[in-house]
Design a protein around this motif. Structure first.
Motif, PDB file in Angstrom:
ATOM      1  N   LYS A  44     -12.771 -25.150 -47.326  1.00  0.00           N
ATOM      2  CA  LYS A  44     -12.491 -24.290 -46.159  1.00  0.00           C
ATOM      3  C   LYS A  44     -12.694 -25.073 -44.859  1.00  0.00           C
ATOM      4  CE  LYS A  44     -11.459 -20.930 -48.736  1.00  0.00           C
ATOM      5  NZ  LYS A  44     -10.065 -20.905 -49.123  1.00  0.00           N
ATOM      6  N   ILE A  45     -13.750 -25.859 -44.809  1.00  0.00           N
ATOM      7  CA  ILE A  45     -14.031 -26.656 -43.603  1.00  0.00           C
ATOM      8  C   ILE A  45     -12.947 -27.700 -43.373  1.00  0.00           C
ATOM      9  CG2 ILE A  45     -15.635 -28.347 -42.593  1.00  0.00           C
ATOM     10  CD1 ILE A  45     -17.899 -26.771 -44.080  1.00  0.00           C
ATOM     11  N   LEU A  46     -12.524 -28.371 -44.447  1.00  0.00           N
ATOM     12  CA  LEU A  46     -11.524 -29.438 -44.335  1.00  0.00           C
ATOM     13  C   LEU A  46     -10.079 -28.918 -44.416  1.00  0.00           C
ATOM     14  CD1 LEU A  46     -13.158 -32.227 -46.548  1.00  0.00           C
ATOM     15  CD2 LEU A  46     -13.256 -31.955 -44.056  1.00  0.00           C
ATOM     16  N   LYS A  47      -9.951 -27.593 -44.561  1.00  0.00           N
ATOM     17  CA  LYS A  47      -8.624 -26.961 -44.663  1.00  0.00           C
ATOM     18  C   LYS A  47      -7.798 -27.540 -45.822  1.00  0.00           C
ATOM     19  CE  LYS A  47      -8.342 -25.651 -39.799  1.00  0.00           C
ATOM     20  NZ  LYS A  47      -9.639 -25.829 -39.343  1.00  0.00           N
ATOM     21  N   ILE A  48      -8.450 -27.569 -46.975  1.00  0.00           N
ATOM     22  CA  ILE A  48      -7.820 -28.046 -48.209  1.00  0.00           C
ATOM     23  C   ILE A  48      -7.609 -26.839 -49.111  1.00  0.00           C
ATOM     24  CG2 ILE A  48      -8.145 -29.463 -50.282  1.00  0.00           C
ATOM     25  CD1 ILE A  48      -9.895 -31.336 -48.596  1.00  0.00           C
ATOM     26  N   ASN A  49      -6.462 -26.793 -49.762  1.00  0.00           N
ATOM     27  CA  ASN A  49      -6.162 -25.729 -50.703  1.00  0.00           C
ATOM     28  C   ASN A  49      -7.078 -25.897 -51.921  1.00  0.00           C
ATOM     29  OD1 ASN A  49      -5.003 -23.785 -52.290  1.00  0.00           O
ATOM     30  ND2 ASN A  49      -2.911 -24.519 -52.042  1.00  0.00           N
ATOM     31  N   PHE A  50      -8.057 -25.001 -52.077  1.00  0.00           N
ATOM     32  CA  PHE A  50      -9.032 -25.135 -53.159  1.00  0.00           C
ATOM     33  C   PHE A  50      -8.379 -25.035 -54.530  1.00  0.00           C
ATOM     34  CE2 PHE A  50     -12.212 -23.431 -56.127  1.00  0.00           C
ATOM     35  CZ  PHE A  50     -13.181 -24.409 -56.027  1.00  0.00           C
ATOM     36  N   SER A  51      -7.477 -24.082 -54.663  1.00  0.00           N
ATOM     37  CA  SER A  51      -6.793 -23.877 -55.933  1.00  0.00           C
ATOM     38  C   SER A  51      -5.369 -23.432 -55.638  1.00  0.00           C
ATOM     39  CB  SER A  51      -7.536 -22.808 -56.738  1.00  0.00           C
ATOM     40  OG  SER A  51      -6.866 -22.541 -57.940  1.00  0.00           O
ATOM     41  N   ASP A  52      -4.422 -23.981 -56.367  1.00  0.00           N
ATOM     42  CA  ASP A  52      -3.015 -23.640 -56.175  1.00  0.00           C
ATOM     43  C   ASP A  52      -2.571 -22.788 -57.354  1.00  0.00           C
ATOM     44  OD1 ASP A  52      -0.353 -23.446 -55.656  1.00  0.00           O
ATOM     45  OD2 ASP A  52       0.045 -25.596 -55.621  1.00  0.00           O
ATOM     46  N   ASN A  53      -2.611 -21.475 -57.179  1.00  0.00           N
ATOM     47  CA  ASN A  53      -2.280 -20.549 -58.272  1.00  0.00           C
ATOM     48  C   ASN A  53      -0.809 -20.620 -58.678  1.00  0.00           C
ATOM     49  OD1 ASN A  53      -4.937 -19.676 -58.324  1.00  0.00           O
ATOM     50  ND2 ASN A  53      -4.558 -18.037 -56.862  1.00  0.00           N
ATOM     51  N   GLU A  54       0.029 -21.154 -57.813  1.00  0.00           N
ATOM     52  CA  GLU A  54       1.461 -21.260 -58.122  1.00  0.00           C
ATOM     53  C   GLU A  54       1.769 -22.496 -58.972  1.00  0.00           C
ATOM     54  OE1 GLU A  54       3.633 -21.068 -54.453  1.00  0.00           O
ATOM     55  OE2 GLU A  54       2.611 -19.232 -53.862  1.00  0.00           O
ATOM     56  N   ASN A  55       0.856 -23.442 -58.993  1.00  0.00           N
ATOM     57  CA  ASN A  55       1.082 -24.675 -59.731  1.00  0.00           C
ATOM     58  C   ASN A  55       0.309 -24.618 -61.056  1.00  0.00           C
ATOM     59  OD1 ASN A  55       1.132 -27.370 -60.691  1.00  0.00           O
ATOM     60  ND2 ASN A  55       1.274 -28.169 -58.617  1.00  0.00           N
ATOM     61  N   PRO A  56       1.010 -24.637 -62.197  1.00  0.00           N
ATOM     62  CA  PRO A  56       0.315 -24.539 -63.484  1.00  0.00           C
ATOM     63  C   PRO A  56      -0.623 -25.722 -63.752  1.00  0.00           C
ATOM     64  CG  PRO A  56       2.649 -25.030 -63.815  1.00  0.00           C
ATOM     65  CD  PRO A  56       2.457 -24.766 -62.349  1.00  0.00           C
ATOM     66  N   LEU A  57      -0.427 -26.836 -63.069  1.00  0.00           N
ATOM     67  CA  LEU A  57      -1.311 -27.986 -63.279  1.00  0.00           C
ATOM     68  C   LEU A  57      -2.683 -27.779 -62.639  1.00  0.00           C
ATOM     69  CD1 LEU A  57       1.127 -31.004 -62.844  1.00  0.00           C
ATOM     70  CD2 LEU A  57       0.312 -29.935 -64.944  1.00  0.00           C
ATOM     71  N   SER A  58      -2.793 -26.799 -61.768  1.00  0.00           N
ATOM     72  CA  SER A  58      -4.084 -26.493 -61.156  1.00  0.00           C
ATOM     73  C   SER A  58      -5.094 -26.080 -62.230  1.00  0.00           C
ATOM     74  CB  SER A  58      -3.931 -25.390 -60.115  1.00  0.00           C
ATOM     75  OG  SER A  58      -5.133 -25.170 -59.441  1.00  0.00           O
ATOM     76  N   SER A  59      -4.649 -25.292 -63.222  1.00  0.00           N
ATOM     77  CA  SER A  59      -5.569 -24.903 -64.292  1.00  0.00           C
ATOM     78  C   SER A  59      -5.918 -26.085 -65.187  1.00  0.00           C
ATOM     79  CB  SER A  59      -5.044 -23.742 -65.123  1.00  0.00           C
ATOM     80  OG  SER A  59      -3.676 -23.794 -65.294  1.00  0.00           O
ATOM     81  N   LEU A  60      -5.053 -27.096 -65.238  1.00  0.00           N
ATOM     82  CA  LEU A  60      -5.388 -28.308 -65.980  1.00  0.00           C
ATOM     83  C   LEU A  60      -6.550 -29.036 -65.290  1.00  0.00           C
ATOM     84  CD1 LEU A  60      -4.677 -30.150 -68.354  1.00  0.00           C
ATOM     85  CD2 LEU A  60      -3.018 -31.298 -66.862  1.00  0.00           C
ATOM     86  N   GLY A  61      -6.538 -29.054 -63.969  1.00  0.00           N
ATOM     87  CA  GLY A  61      -7.645 -29.643 -63.222  1.00  0.00           C
ATOM     88  C   GLY A  61      -8.955 -28.930 -63.494  1.00  0.00           C
ATOM     89  N   ILE A  62      -8.894 -27.613 -63.615  1.00  0.00           N
ATOM     90  CA  ILE A  62     -10.105 -26.844 -63.940  1.00  0.00           C
ATOM     91  C   ILE A  62     -10.591 -27.213 -65.341  1.00  0.00           C
ATOM     92  CG2 ILE A  62     -10.963 -24.506 -64.397  1.00  0.00           C
ATOM     93  CD1 ILE A  62      -9.022 -23.583 -62.116  1.00  0.00           C
ATOM     94  N   LEU A  63      -9.657 -27.348 -66.272  1.00  0.00           N
ATOM     95  CA  LEU A  63     -10.018 -27.754 -67.638  1.00  0.00           C
ATOM     96  C   LEU A  63     -10.684 -29.133 -67.639  1.00  0.00           C
ATOM     97  CD1 LEU A  63      -9.896 -27.101 -70.682  1.00  0.00           C
ATOM     98  CD2 LEU A  63      -7.676 -28.240 -70.716  1.00  0.00           C
ATOM     99  N   PHE A  64     -10.149 -30.060 -66.862  1.00  0.00           N
ATOM    100  CA  PHE A  64     -10.760 -31.400 -66.761  1.00  0.00           C
ATOM    101  C   PHE A  64     -12.197 -31.299 -66.247  1.00  0.00           C
ATOM    102  CE2 PHE A  64      -6.424 -33.651 -65.909  1.00  0.00           C
ATOM    103  CZ  PHE A  64      -6.094 -33.545 -67.240  1.00  0.00           C
ATOM    104  N   SER A  65     -12.437 -30.390 -65.314  1.00  0.00           N
ATOM    105  CA  SER A  65     -13.778 -30.230 -64.747  1.00  0.00           C
ATOM    106  C   SER A  65     -14.733 -29.556 -65.723  1.00  0.00           C
ATOM    107  CB  SER A  65     -13.716 -29.404 -63.461  1.00  0.00           C
ATOM    108  OG  SER A  65     -12.996 -30.094 -62.484  1.00  0.00           O
ATOM    109  N   VAL A  66     -14.265 -28.508 -66.373  1.00  0.00           N
ATOM    110  CA  VAL A  66     -15.102 -27.770 -67.313  1.00  0.00           C
ATOM    111  C   VAL A  66     -15.489 -28.656 -68.495  1.00  0.00           C
ATOM    112  CG1 VAL A  66     -15.121 -25.791 -68.907  1.00  0.00           C
ATOM    113  CG2 VAL A  66     -14.244 -25.530 -66.588  1.00  0.00           C
TER     114      VAL A  66
END
Length: 175
Positions: A65-87
């Motif tokens: 929020k401070i850096l104005k970065i999109n935390f999660s892109d719900n429209e991009n299916p690869l965003s959930s892949l990034g979450i999987l990599f983190s988990v």
């Protein structure tokens, strides 16, 4: 450019290659320096380190929020892949939990190695040479410093490495 390549590129741009997570990790490593600089017993220090790892996600959200970065892109299916990599990293923390009472002086080293190694899939996701480099450098750095010096020195070293990582990501995001 294939559709997959376009999705990877869009995610890298919108999320600035996960810069918010790396900035948050610098803050966490600073907290870990404070923990290991204290006079608490090693098991108490290690417990607080586990607590610190638990605040990464909410802290990264605040940083985004401070850096104005999109935390999660719900429209991009690869965003959930990034979450999987983190988990996935959470499963490796079981190793650190075993180290906690067994070899408490080396727990921070193991956590640093796990953190660094878990970055490798992000090099593919974000099309990032910086992630690839640091996913290799961090585990070896943590192993060498962790075997040779105190956990406090390791925490200081990791903070510096993470700050350099942030700088490299900023440069990579501009290109």
């Amino acid at each position: 450019m294939t559709q997959l390549e376009q999705k990877r590129f869009d995610l890298a741009v919108k999320q600035k290659r996960g810069l918010h997570f790396i900035v948050a990790s610098v803050i966490i490593w600073l907290a870990i320096i404070c923990i290991y600089s204290s006079a608490m017993p090693i098991l108490t220090k290690n417990l607080f380190v586990f607590i610190c790892t638990g605040i990464l996600l909410p802290l990264a959200w605040v940083v985004s929020k401070i850096l104005k970065i999109n935390f999660s892109d719900n429209e991009n299916p690869l965003s959930s892949l990034g979450i999987l990599f983190s988990v996935n990293q959470l499963l490796y923390l079981l190793i650190a939990m075993w180290i906690y009472p067994t070899i408490p002086d080396k727990m921070l080293m193991v956590i640093a190695m796990i953190f660094g190694a878990h970055l490798m899939p992000f090099s593919w996701l974000y099309k990032s040479k910086v992630y690839l480099l640091f996913s290799i450098v961090i585990p070896f750095f943590a192993l060498f410093i962790g075997l040779s010096f105190s956990p406090t020195i390791l925490a200081i070293g990791m903070t510096i490495v993470e700050a350099v990582f942030c700088g490299a990501l900023i440069i990579e995001n501009k290109s």
